[in-house]
Design a protein around this motif. Structure first.
Motif, PDB file in Angstrom:
ATOM      1  N   GLY A  85       0.765  -1.228   0.000  1.00  0.00           N
ATOM      2  CA  GLY A  85       0.000   0.000   0.000  1.00  0.00           C
ATOM      3  C   GLY A  85       0.802   1.288   0.000  1.00  0.00           C
ATOM      4  N   HIS A  86       0.439   2.186   0.902  1.00  0.00           N
ATOM      5  CA  HIS A  86       1.028   3.531   0.954  1.00  0.00           C
ATOM      6  C   HIS A  86       2.545   3.488   1.133  1.00  0.00           C
ATOM      7  N   ASP A  87       3.046   2.549   1.913  1.00  0.00           N
ATOM      8  CA  ASP A  87       4.493   2.455   2.149  1.00  0.00           C
ATOM      9  C   ASP A  87       5.254   2.192   0.854  1.00  0.00           C
ATOM     10  N   VAL A  88       4.658   1.403  -0.024  1.00  0.00           N
ATOM     11  CA  VAL A  88       5.288   1.094  -1.314  1.00  0.00           C
ATOM     12  C   VAL A  88       5.316   2.345  -2.192  1.00  0.00           C
ATOM     13  N   ILE A  89       4.206   3.059  -2.205  1.00  0.00           N
ATOM     14  CA  ILE A  89       4.094   4.277  -3.022  1.00  0.00           C
ATOM     15  C   ILE A  89       5.138   5.296  -2.578  1.00  0.00           C
ATOM     16  N   LYS A  90       5.222   5.539  -1.298  1.00  0.00           N
ATOM     17  CA  LYS A  90       6.172   6.513  -0.746  1.00  0.00           C
ATOM     18  C   LYS A  90       7.618   6.078  -1.049  1.00  0.00           C
ATOM     19  N   HIS A  91       7.883   4.797  -0.887  1.00  0.00           N
ATOM     20  CA  HIS A  91       9.238   4.284  -1.121  1.00  0.00           C
ATOM     21  C   HIS A  91       9.666   4.526  -2.565  1.00  0.00           C
ATOM     22  N   LEU A  92       8.804   4.202  -3.528  1.00  0.00           N
ATOM     23  CA  LEU A  92       9.168   4.355  -4.934  1.00  0.00           C
ATOM     24  C   LEU A  92       9.386   5.828  -5.290  1.00  0.00           C
ATOM     25  N   MET A  93       8.545   6.714  -4.773  1.00  0.00           N
ATOM     26  CA  MET A  93       8.714   8.143  -5.050  1.00  0.00           C
ATOM     27  C   MET A  93      10.058   8.637  -4.506  1.00  0.00           C
ATOM     28  N   GLU A  94      10.455   8.133  -3.358  1.00  0.00           N
ATOM     29  CA  GLU A  94      11.748   8.530  -2.780  1.00  0.00           C
ATOM     30  C   GLU A  94      12.909   7.914  -3.560  1.00  0.00           C
ATOM     31  N   VAL A  95      12.708   6.703  -4.050  1.00  0.00           N
ATOM     32  CA  VAL A  95      13.752   6.035  -4.837  1.00  0.00           C
ATOM     33  C   VAL A  95      14.060   6.833  -6.104  1.00  0.00           C
ATOM     34  N   VAL A  96      13.022   7.201  -6.870  1.00  0.00           N
ATOM     35  CA  VAL A  96      13.249   7.917  -8.135  1.00  0.00           C
ATOM     36  C   VAL A  96      13.835   9.300  -7.904  1.00  0.00           C
ATOM     37  N   SER A  97      13.662   9.828  -6.688  1.00  0.00           N
ATOM     38  CA  SER A  97      14.201  11.151  -6.363  1.00  0.00           C
ATOM     39  C   SER A  97      15.625  11.078  -5.822  1.00  0.00           C
ATOM     40  N   GLY A  98      16.139   9.857  -5.624  1.00  0.00           N
ATOM     41  CA  GLY A  98      17.530   9.683  -5.223  1.00  0.00           C
ATOM     42  C   GLY A  98      17.783   9.590  -3.734  1.00  0.00           C
TER      43      GLY A  98
END
Length: 399
Positions: A85-98
């Motif tokens: 859920g939300h934890d996955v979404i937040k993680h991916l957004m942070e990953v692409v931002s470095g």
């Protein structure tokens, strides 16, 4: 349900390479993941292995099945995390931002995420929630880099090793592998004052875009003969085995070797020899570059961008839940329209067209107004008229 199985932070390279994936096997991986998942995307870099997937079940069985697909040892589960859920979404957004890169803010991860998503799209492995999530994440990554002006202070493992080598006065380099990392290293080298750059690839004829006289393209079978001529080797292949062994290096040859691959390209025992300096990807990521603090400050100031894209995706996902009801509403509308159109066709030859049109338009309006009135009456008797009235006011724009 969107889920993620990834590697915990701070794992030793010896563990990460056991949980790495082979890009040449991605088609096999995705095919088998789709046996029990609706969607799947595989991201594998020198720092991370992350499996994003969409599955109704969320339990140990899912983890076991995914480990089986990738041929990983079940004893390694303790080194992974499982989110939803939300934890996955937040993680991916942070990953692409470095934010989750070993080299903070490095500029390769966005391209790697795009490549992973594009491959899954080509293999029809994304179609719904993951499809939209990765589109949103890629947009987030682009906006983040633009707003944080990360292009002013680009950094990657390739740039760090090239700068390190140049600072040590090295002029002759060998780059083994010409994928994303290798080609970037060559780009940095050729923009500097180097004498020779040997590029080692399986098929030298495939590299046709380099015309610099300092560049020499050779095959793997010739690399050992050339090692004597270079002072530094940058190895970054996707080979599942060592491409540089102890017997490949001439005795007493002084050499700086950067191993940017996971699993490793270079036999670890080479680090024991005093004439050889061997730096793996973990050691390289610890080399402090002068712009690290500046990148951190800029990135922290732009965290709001990540939140905006998380909110945008969550909003889309919530609205997607009512899609079946929207389809039903449109079906009702189509039936009402079809009924009035058929009536017009049947009666238009015998009645005044304007009067007939007026009656049918009023009939269509009355259909929806009467349903609203009936619903409001039912809500009044049930004691929920206030909420119902607010909804009706919004629908019909009643002041």
């Amino acid at each position: 349900m969107i889920q993620l199985i990834g590697l915990k932070k701070g794992l030793d390279l010896s563990i990460r390479e056991k949980l790495s994936t082979r890009k040449s096997h991605y088609e096999y991986y995705l095919k088998n993941l789709l046996e029990f998942c609706a969607e799947a995307v595989i991201i594998s870099t020198c720092n991370r292995t992350e499996i994003y997937f969409n599955c109704e079940r969320y339990d140990d069985t899912i983890v076991h099945n995914i480990f089986k697909v990738f041929g990983w040892d079940n004893d390694l589960k303790e080194y992974t995390f499982h989110s939803k859920g939300h934890d996955v979404i937040k993680h991916l957004m942070e990953v692409v931002s470095g934010f989750h890169s070993k080299i903070l803010g490095e500029d390769q991860i966005l391209g790697q995420v795009k490549e992973a998503y594009s491959y899954s799209l080509k293999e029809s492995a994304v179609s719904a929630e993951l499809h939209r999530l990765f589109q949103e994440a890629i947009t987030c990554g682009k906006e983040f880099r633009t707003e944080a002006r990360m292009y002013d202070i680009p950094v990657s493992s390739s740039s760090i090793v090239v700068n390190y080598g140049l600072q040590h006065g090295i002029k002759n380099f060998m780059v083994i592998g010409y994928g994303e990392i290798g080609s970037l290293a060559v780009k940095y080298l050729l923009s500097s004052n180097v004498s020779k750059v040997y590029i080692v690839v399986r098929d030298p004829k495939k590299i046709v875009d380099l015309h610099d006289k300092r560049v020499h393209i050779i095959g793997f079978k010739d690399k050992n003969e050339i090692i004597e001529e270079v002072e530094c080797i940058i190895s970054c292949t996707s080979a599942p085995h060592y491409v540089i062994k102890r017997e490949d290096i001439p005795k007493e040859k002084k050499l700086l070797i950067f191993d940017l691959a996971v699993p490793r390209d270079v036999e670890e025992s080479l680090a024991k020899y005093p004439n050889i300096e061997l730096l793996d990807i973990d050691t390289i990521s610890k080399i402090d570059d002068k712009n690290k603090k500046l990148r951190a400050e800029r990135m922290d100031s732009c965290r709001g961008i990540i939140k905006n894209h998380i909110d945008a995706y969550e909003e889309w996902r919530k609205l997607r839940e009512i899609t079946p009801y929207i389809k039903k509403l449109k079906m009702v509308s189509a039936e009402v329209s079809k009924d009035r159109i058929n009536t017009f066709i049947h009666k238009s030859s015998s009645k005044n067209h304007q009067e007939l049109a007026k009656k049918l338009i009023k009939s269509t309006s009355d259909f929806y107004i009467n349903r609203a009135i009936e619903t409001l009456k039912e809500a009044k008797l049930e004691g929920s008229e206030e909420q119902c009235l607010r909804i009706i006011e919004k629908i019909f724009r009643i002041n």
